[in-house]
Design a protein around this motif. Structure first.
Motif, PDB file in Angstrom:
ATOM      1  N   LEU A  70      30.047 -60.215  -5.465  1.00  0.00           N
ATOM      2  CA  LEU A  70      29.091 -60.832  -4.541  1.00  0.00           C
ATOM      3  C   LEU A  70      28.651 -59.842  -3.465  1.00  0.00           C
ATOM      4  O   LEU A  70      27.448 -59.680  -3.205  1.00  0.00           O
ATOM      5  N   PHE A  71      29.619 -59.172  -2.835  1.00  0.00           N
ATOM      6  CA  PHE A  71      29.269 -58.238  -1.763  1.00  0.00           C
ATOM      7  C   PHE A  71      28.398 -57.094  -2.301  1.00  0.00           C
ATOM      8  O   PHE A  71      27.557 -56.564  -1.585  1.00  0.00           O
ATOM      9  N   GLN A  72      28.610 -56.756  -3.577  1.00  0.00           N
ATOM     10  CA  GLN A  72      27.836 -55.660  -4.162  1.00  0.00           C
ATOM     11  C   GLN A  72      26.324 -55.944  -4.122  1.00  0.00           C
ATOM     12  O   GLN A  72      25.516 -55.028  -4.017  1.00  0.00           O
ATOM     13  N   TYR A  73      25.951 -57.231  -4.227  1.00  0.00           N
ATOM     14  CA  TYR A  73      24.533 -57.580  -4.276  1.00  0.00           C
ATOM     15  C   TYR A  73      23.993 -58.131  -2.953  1.00  0.00           C
ATOM     16  O   TYR A  73      22.827 -58.516  -2.860  1.00  0.00           O
ATOM     17  N   ALA A  74      24.842 -58.204  -1.961  1.00  0.00           N
ATOM     18  CA  ALA A  74      24.374 -58.662  -0.652  1.00  0.00           C
ATOM     19  C   ALA A  74      23.441 -57.593  -0.084  1.00  0.00           C
ATOM     20  O   ALA A  74      23.741 -56.406  -0.161  1.00  0.00           O
TER      21      ALA A  74
ATOM     22  N   ILE B  50      15.799 -56.107  -5.595  1.00  0.00           N
ATOM     23  CA  ILE B  50      16.440 -56.685  -4.393  1.00  0.00           C
ATOM     24  C   ILE B  50      15.851 -56.005  -3.166  1.00  0.00           C
ATOM     25  O   ILE B  50      16.456 -55.102  -2.589  1.00  0.00           O
TER      26      ILE B  50
ATOM     27  N   LYS C 257      18.530 -51.894  -5.177  1.00  0.00           N
ATOM     28  CA  LYS C 257      18.980 -52.306  -6.502  1.00  0.00           C
ATOM     29  C   LYS C 257      17.882 -53.084  -7.223  1.00  0.00           C
ATOM     30  O   LYS C 257      17.161 -53.867  -6.602  1.00  0.00           O
TER      31      LYS C 257
ATOM     32  N   VAL D 153      25.424 -65.213  -8.292  1.00  0.00           N
ATOM     33  CA  VAL D 153      25.597 -64.198  -7.244  1.00  0.00           C
ATOM     34  C   VAL D 153      24.573 -64.406  -6.120  1.00  0.00           C
ATOM     35  O   VAL D 153      24.924 -64.446  -4.934  1.00  0.00           O
ATOM     36  N   PHE D 154      23.307 -64.588  -6.479  1.00  0.00           N
ATOM     37  CA  PHE D 154      22.272 -64.668  -5.439  1.00  0.00           C
ATOM     38  C   PHE D 154      22.245 -66.015  -4.724  1.00  0.00           C
ATOM     39  O   PHE D 154      21.812 -66.090  -3.566  1.00  0.00           O
TER      40      PHE D 154
ATOM     41  N   ALA E 210      24.929 -67.305  -3.683  1.00  0.00           N
ATOM     42  CA  ALA E 210      25.935 -67.087  -2.632  1.00  0.00           C
ATOM     43  C   ALA E 210      25.441 -66.146  -1.537  1.00  0.00           C
ATOM     44  O   ALA E 210      25.588 -66.440  -0.356  1.00  0.00           O
ATOM     45  N   VAL E 211      24.869 -65.015  -1.914  1.00  0.00           N
ATOM     46  CA  VAL E 211      24.604 -63.978  -0.903  1.00  0.00           C
ATOM     47  C   VAL E 211      23.163 -63.973  -0.395  1.00  0.00           C
ATOM     48  O   VAL E 211      22.841 -63.236   0.529  1.00  0.00           O
ATOM     49  N   SER E 212      22.287 -64.795  -0.982  1.00  0.00           N
ATOM     50  CA  SER E 212      20.908 -64.791  -0.516  1.00  0.00           C
ATOM     51  C   SER E 212      20.338 -66.207  -0.366  1.00  0.00           C
ATOM     52  O   SER E 212      19.845 -66.567   0.698  1.00  0.00           O
TER      53      SER E 212
ATOM     54  N   TRP F  78      32.651 -54.169   3.790  1.00  0.00           N
ATOM     55  CA  TRP F  78      31.393 -54.182   3.038  1.00  0.00           C
ATOM     56  C   TRP F  78      30.404 -53.174   3.615  1.00  0.00           C
ATOM     57  O   TRP F  78      29.814 -52.353   2.900  1.00  0.00           O
TER      58      TRP F  78
END
Lengths: 310, 310
Positions: free
Chosen positions: A221-225, B134, B154, B193-194, B196-198, B294
């Motif tokens: 998750l942090f990798q794509y934040a 991204i 990315k 993933v997105f 969660a982080v976006s 991070w």
């Protein structure tokens, strides 16, 4: 140099004592020194290393671990230590307070500070003018202090009924010399306002990062934040100890704001479960519009203050 | 100029068609032009004004409102329109797709895009390589396009089992020429993933600003909102229409993330009601530590990529 010139160069404050020589207290010291407004600044604190570092950086002239020595002969005392220590510091200096010394603080909460001050100072409460400079950062310690930190920033003074207006004005003048703009709120108003626009957002940001960090696939998750996440969670980089104290100090207002937000999230959850695109867009659009107007107001004020300063 | 030199200067792409010439599509076009990787770029869109503006800014060479003309002879088609339009655009170009044309997209969600692509393209699905750069911003439209937007960013490619690896590589090469780094995820992994982080952070930021804006004393609150609030809510300045579409498109993963966050907030509410300072500090400290790690990882990667680029 003529006598008149010497008199004109006389600084506004002969001696200022600052409890806590980190970002907040250190920046206050640097700005007043630059303004030529103080003859002597003494730093007080629990960490000898911070005090030595502050002296090395020219933030303070001397330091002391004795509250009695520090406040002796001071026109102004600023308490810029963690907010939970305010009561103990006030109790320690109370026996040594002389007439003519004004005490203020820089705590992020005010109702609890006023209660602690009343308990600690008793019949000397009139000398205490509660304050809150709105200029936080994640960095702490003397090395984080900036001479420009308060330029254009707001300082809220939550004056008490017992305060002499001249003392309130003296504190206001010190902050104005740092470049700040003075606002007045009662302690209760202050705490409700900051629960909404500062304390709750901190809790929400900490909660989200903690939530993600505890997931089994946290690394992925942090990798794509990206930058949006970085800004959203910037305030979760702040001191956990400081924000624990603020959270507890402002607990009633924080609970009220958190509950209102949970109701809001519950409603959005229903809209999401029902795939109600129009209603979701209405919430998003109202937020975008309100934020846009807010940013425009800020930018107009900044522009005006820059033009006024030229 | 010799024949060999002329051959070496032959661009990788003869013709690229871009649906949506705003920030995402426009920046892709500018970067590929700067890299000398494309002979001709045709823009397609619903707004003639945007297309004219993109041509004026040199982002595209020509524009068309006919999907048939736009994709005729194109090596590469990028769909950078709002994600809800992807299916309709694919259906419109399907009859005109020639062998040798690879289609990709820039949508922020992937499971729904893949489903829409399968429905729209049928037996031509192999030509579609789903992608997601991204690199969001609040600004939109051709004027927001930046030649450097993708440098160091990315791009996730969610290749389908039907894709020819050479086609996936062609899309990857185009993005690499824009300066991006390619990552591979399945559509389902991508969406979790997105969320969660976006996507959840966007919903949370919109919800907070809307909540505050609806309070009777909203003006007072906004007056004291400072830099922490500004960063926390920056993503609430994004397009409500775009984020409504993303929210609906990724609804299942969004609901799961929102529910996990509501559990987390419920637990924090209990700690707050109980004034459990140690447990609150533990959550804050875990978040601060995770965010710090991070940020350190990001900064190390940025430093390495800068050194690698020298």
């Amino acid at each position: 140099m003529t006598g008149a010139q010497r008199e004109a160069a006389e600084p506004m404050f002969r001696k200022i004592a600052i409890f806590g020589v980190g970002l907040i207290g250190g920046s206050f010291a640097l700005a007043l020194k630059k303004a030529g407004a103080v003859a002597h600044i003494v730093g007080v604190g629990r960490s000898l290393r911070s005090l030595e570092r502050a002296a090395e950086l020219g933030i303070i002239d001397t330091f002391s671990t004795s509250p009695a020595d520090a406040v002796a002969g001071a026109d102004l005392v600023l308490i810029a230590a963690p907010v939970a220590q305010t009561g103990a510091i006030l109790a320690a200096i109370r026996p040594h307070l002389q007439p003519g010394t004004v005490v203020t603080d820089a705590g992020s909460t005010k109702t609890d500070v006023v209660a602690a001050a009343r308990a600690a100072l008793g019949d000397k409460i009139a000398c205490f003018v509660p304050g809150h400079p709105i200029a936080g950062r994640e960095q702490n310690g003397p090395d984080a202090a900036l001479v420009e930190l308060y330029v254009g920033k707001k300082v809220v003074l939550a004056a008490l009924p017992e305060n002499d207006p001249a003392d309130v004005e003296r504190v206001a003048q010190a902050w104005r010399l740092c470049g700040a703009v003075i606002h007045a709120l009662s302690a209760e108003e202050h705490d409700k306002v900051f629960a909404a626009v500062s304390h709750l957002p901190h809790l929400l940001a900490y909660a989200l990062v903690d939530d993600i960090a505890r997931k089994p696939h946290a690394d992925l998750l942090f990798q794509y934040a990206a930058s949006g996440f970085r800004d959203f969670t910037r305030i979760a980089g702040s001191s956990p100890e400081m924000w624990r104290d603020i959270t507890l100090a402002n607990q009633p207002a924080m609970l009220a704001e958190l509950d209102a937000y949970l109701v809001q999230l519950g409603q959005l959850r229903t809209l999401l479960a029902n795939r109600d695109g129009a209603a979701i867009e209405a919430v998003y659009a109202n937020a975008q519009q309100a934020r846009h107007e807010w940013i425009s107001t800020i930018e107009a004020a900044e522009k005006q203050s820059r033009q006024g300063g030229d």
